[in-house]
Scaffold this motif. Structure first.
Motif, mmCIF file in Angstrom:
data_model
loop_
_atom_site.group_PDB
_atom_site.id
_atom_site.type_symbol
_atom_site.label_atom_id
_atom_site.label_comp_id
_atom_site.label_asym_id
_atom_site.label_seq_id
_atom_site.Cartn_x
_atom_site.Cartn_y
_atom_site.Cartn_z
ATOM 1 N N VAL A 1 4.010 1.444 4.658
ATOM 2 C CA VAL A 1 4.746 0.245 5.025
ATOM 3 C C VAL A 1 5.050 -0.510 3.782
ATOM 4 N N ALA A 2 3.968 -0.648 2.924
ATOM 5 C CA ALA A 2 4.277 -1.506 1.636
ATOM 6 C C ALA A 2 5.339 -0.863 1.062
ATOM 7 N N VAL B 1 -0.702 2.084 5.570
ATOM 8 C CA VAL B 1 -0.629 0.939 4.875
ATOM 9 C C VAL B 1 0.466 0.938 3.630
ATOM 10 N N ALA C 1 -5.348 5.702 7.189
ATOM 11 C CA ALA C 1 -5.179 4.263 7.300
ATOM 12 C C ALA C 1 -4.651 3.834 6.095
ATOM 13 N N VAL C 2 -5.023 4.157 4.947
ATOM 14 C CA VAL C 2 -4.803 3.929 3.709
ATOM 15 C C VAL C 2 -3.119 4.454 3.451
#
Length: 127
Positions: A26-27, A23, A19-20
């Protein structure tokens, strides 16, 4: 007891790590897009653009309700097919044949009643 708890939380740590990483990916993609794109706003770029046609008149348009009804009927039968495929795989197994057959006919009966109701109300006529 602690060995089992350690293995249990280790499986969650893998999910958390993924999950990290998602994220962060995407960032980084949004950040790279912001750094690399040209930023030259002009009045033409700030206009609303829809399918190559310049906006004229109001933004509100009337839509027939029957299109939504057709969409709902499609969703109902798509859900029906989603339930039919697993049923077809379980039906062949021993011990499940008669029970699953009765349950599926009950399910299909409810869908048939709904289809007959829609037909009687004139929902399926395109006018």
């Amino acid at each position: 007891m602690t060995v089992l708890a350690g293995e249990y939380f280790r499986s969650y740590s893998v999910v958390g790590l993924l999950a990290v990483l998602g994220v962060l990916f995407v960032a980084v993609a949004f950040g790279a897009g912001r750094l690399l794109r040209p930023a030259v706003p002009t009045p033409e770029k700030l206009l609303t653009y829809e399918c190559g046609v310049d906006p004229v008149g109001e933004g509100w348009a009337h839509t027939q309700v029957r299109y939504y009804v057709y969409a709902f009927l499609y969703v109902i039968f798509a859900v029906d097919s989603v339930f039919l495929f697993p049923w077809a795989t379980v039906f062949a197994e021993t011990g499940y044949g008669a029970t699953t057959l009765v349950e599926m006919f009950i399910f299909l009966g409810f869908l048939t009643i709904g289809l007959l109701y829609a037909w009687k109300k004139g929902v399926l006529t395109w006018t």
